[in-house]
Structures are given as structure tokens and as C-alpha cells.
Design a protein around this motif. Sequence first.
Motif, short mmCIF file in Angstrom:
data_model
loop_
_atom_site.label_atom_id
_atom_site.label_comp_id
_atom_site.label_asym_id
_atom_site.label_seq_id
_atom_site.Cartn_x
_atom_site.Cartn_y
_atom_site.Cartn_z
N SER A 221 0.82 -1.22 0.00
CA SER A 221 0.00 0.00 0.00
C SER A 221 0.85 1.26 0.00
CB SER A 221 -0.92 0.01 1.22
OG SER A 221 -0.16 0.08 2.43
N THR A 383 -7.78 7.76 18.08
CA THR A 383 -8.59 6.89 17.23
C THR A 383 -8.68 5.47 17.77
OG1 THR A 383 -6.64 6.38 15.88
CG2 THR A 383 -8.07 8.15 15.12
N ILE A 390 -1.52 0.05 11.57
CA ILE A 390 -2.98 0.17 11.46
C ILE A 390 -3.31 1.39 10.62
CG2 ILE A 390 -5.13 0.34 12.75
CD1 ILE A 390 -3.72 -0.97 15.09
N SER A 392 -5.92 2.10 9.04
CA SER A 392 -7.28 2.61 9.25
C SER A 392 -7.30 3.75 10.26
CB SER A 392 -8.22 1.48 9.71
OG SER A 392 -7.78 0.94 10.95
N SER A 393 -6.30 3.80 11.15
CA SER A 393 -6.26 4.90 12.12
C SER A 393 -6.03 6.23 11.42
CB SER A 393 -5.16 4.66 13.16
OG SER A 393 -3.86 4.76 12.59
N ALA A 395 -7.12 6.83 8.29
CA ALA A 395 -8.36 7.11 7.58
C ALA A 395 -9.42 7.67 8.52
CB ALA A 395 -8.87 5.84 6.90
N GLN A 396 -9.40 7.24 9.77
CA GLN A 396 -10.38 7.72 10.74
C GLN A 396 -10.02 9.11 11.27
OE1 GLN A 396 -10.60 4.83 13.92
NE2 GLN A 396 -10.58 3.13 12.45
#
Length: 425
Positions: A221, A383, A390, A392-393, A395-396
Motif C-alpha cells: 500500500s 482513534t 494500522i 485505518s487509524s 483514515a479515521q
Amino acid sequence: MNAAPTLREASCADDYDPNSMPVERARTLIRDYLEPVTTIERVHIRQALGRTLAGDLASPIDVPGHDNSAMDGWAVRFEDLAAGAETTLKRVGESFAGRPHAGRVGPGEAVRIFTGGVMPDGADTVVMQERADDRGDRVVVAAGAVGKRGQNRRFAGEDLKAGGIVFRRGQALRPAEIGMLASLGINEVPVYRKLVVAFFSTGDELVSIGTPLATGQIYDSNRYTIGAMLARIGCETIDLGVVADVPEALEQAFRSAAASADVVITSGGVSVGEADYVKSLLDRLGEVVFWKIAMKPGRPLAYGRIGDAHFFGLPGNPVSVMVTFYQFVRDALLALQGRTGIEPMPTFQARLAAPLRKAPGRTEFQRGVLARANDGGWAVRPTGDQGSGILSSMAQANGFIVLPEQTGNLDAGSEVEVQLLEGLI
């Protein structure tokens, strides 16, 4: 331009520690090494968004180009207005924006005028329409409608004089600057060429998206994240893909990247693991200024040079890639583009909405969600799990909670520094 310092000069500094560089010291060292691009090209203003101006720009015209009205109303002679009573004037015409009144305003006369309309000869003041009564061929101006001569009148050159400097070299061209250039009739501008950045990921476990995953493999990614962040700041990019943890392959990738780009960025391979060859290669191919930062996440961060190219070796964990890019790489790339007046990302104080854990000893950039509290102030909460893998942390989150080196655990309600991500990501 002064020559950039060498590694030897940097290492003579009292607080130089390549094994654990403090955040601010690392930022300073990077700034000292930067040599902006100097090649200039001319582009149409439609292609100039996000580019850096390569020379001062002077206005070819006065702005505004003529005396005009600041509002809808009546163009009059100030001396015709009675001091403490109504004044009746004869209507002799209209002045619209783009269609000026052709005649002259004489004693006892008025011209209906609209915002932006050219002030007719003889008139020196505008009465706003709310302070006058339109009676067809006459207008009655209320007592005290105007306080001084020249009221509600904009003068030619009031904003810019012809020949005056509009924008300075090193300024970023944003939508407002593009619009202003168009308003001056300027269709081409000199800008510095785009910065070329080559990047690749290292790691035998990485595969490109679209490829089935085998046991132990993960999708890469980081290249997509880095490519997107580079695009946001206007860099020209060269994606060299995933390079295996093999010395020969890495050396070839470094040589190819340095030969074709101003900056080389890698993700992974800068820690001290058995298969991490990047640092030893850099020692041989160029110079390393530092390779570890006293921060979390993102401790294994390398900065140096490979030939004439600047090098940033980012960690392999996805969150660490983003944190180190925005804390160190972003501003360096803007400076290399020729940008001046680069200010640190703004921060402000907010209250913690939940307890926060931190061990003293390193600067931390925890991901947080900033929101209005019930009392109208600002509150921020982490988060959740702050692991560097992580993604996603990020993105949040809508901000970084910036925790200084000496800070330890914090209770809910504690004041903390927050750095907003909007405009960065």
C-alpha cells in the motif's frame, strides 16, 4: 547559493546523533541540505495551479482601471448636497458596469450608478440607493446621507498600481492567484520546473495489487500512499515498484532512481534487521545524515544523498510512512520546488476527551479525531489502537495529537496540541 553542508559538518554539531535525532534537530538539518531547483519554464495560467512562481510579477494595469462605484446608488457632486436638509437633484443618466455614462455631471445633477460602474466626469461621491428617493427625472437625497467627499467611490489603482509587484518569486500559485492573474490579463507565468521524485518499496513479502497473495505476503500500500501524497503537492513521479531485499537489486534501483530524479524515496529497509541493506548501500553510494528519529511512529527514518539526489528512507509500516512524510518530507519537497515562506503546519490547543497513554522519551504523533465539545470548545480523542501498521487509524483521523518528548500519560481533560490533517492528506 551557498553549498549544502556535508555529513562531516553536520556531525560536528554538539547535538548531532544519527542514532536518535530529535524531531526539530532533524528538520533543521534537512533544511540546511536543501538546494531548490532552478530551471524555469513558462506555462499558461490554466497549467500553473500548484506551481511555484519563478520571478516577481508586476501588474500591467491599474486595478481598478478607473474610478468606480462601490455600491448601487447615485453619483453626485459632494458640494451640491445640503448639510442638514434634503437635496433634490436632476437625473441626467445612468452608469452601468461596462456601460458608462457618456456625459458630465454638472451642478444640481445626478447619475444613477451601479456597483462597478465608472464614475462620470464631474461626480466625486456616491449616495447609496437606500438614502435617496428615486422620483423618475429627479432624486431626493436624504439629509446627512453622505459624511464626506469621495464616499463609496473606489479610485483607479486603489488596489494595484500599474508596475506594482503583485506576486513574489517563490509564491505558490493557488486558485486565488490564478484568478488574480487572469484579472490582470496575464496568461503566462514563469514557474520552476516540477520536482521529479522516484520511489519504490522494499521487502520480499510485498506484492502489487491485482496479484493473488501467497502465505506470508501482503499488498504494497505504501507506494500508492506515497504516490498520492506526492501528487497532492505537484511532484512529477517515477514509480519503480517493489524491489526485493537483494543487495544487487537494491543497488541498481538506487542508481537508476538517483540518475532520473531530484529526490529518491523508499519505504522499508531502513531499520537494523538482518535483511535491511539500505543503510549500508547508502554509506557506499552517497551519504547518510541520520537514520533514526526520536519519535513515534516512524523511528527508522533516514535522510541523505545519493549522488545529486536527496534521499528519504521511510519506515515500512503504513502509518509511519504517512507520519514521517508529513512531518519531514512534505516541507522539504516544497522548499526544493523553490517555495518560500514555508511555515510549520499550524497547531492549536484542544482538550483530551479520553485518557491517553505515552511513555516519555520520544515525540509522538498520535492519530486523533477532533470535534466540538458540549461547551463549544474543541476536544480530541485518540482513534484507538495507535499501532504503526494500522492504516485505518489514519483514515479515521482528522488530526495528529502532537505530544512532546518529555510528556507521559495524560488524563482526560488535559490540554494537548493538535495538528490538523485537512490540507495535508
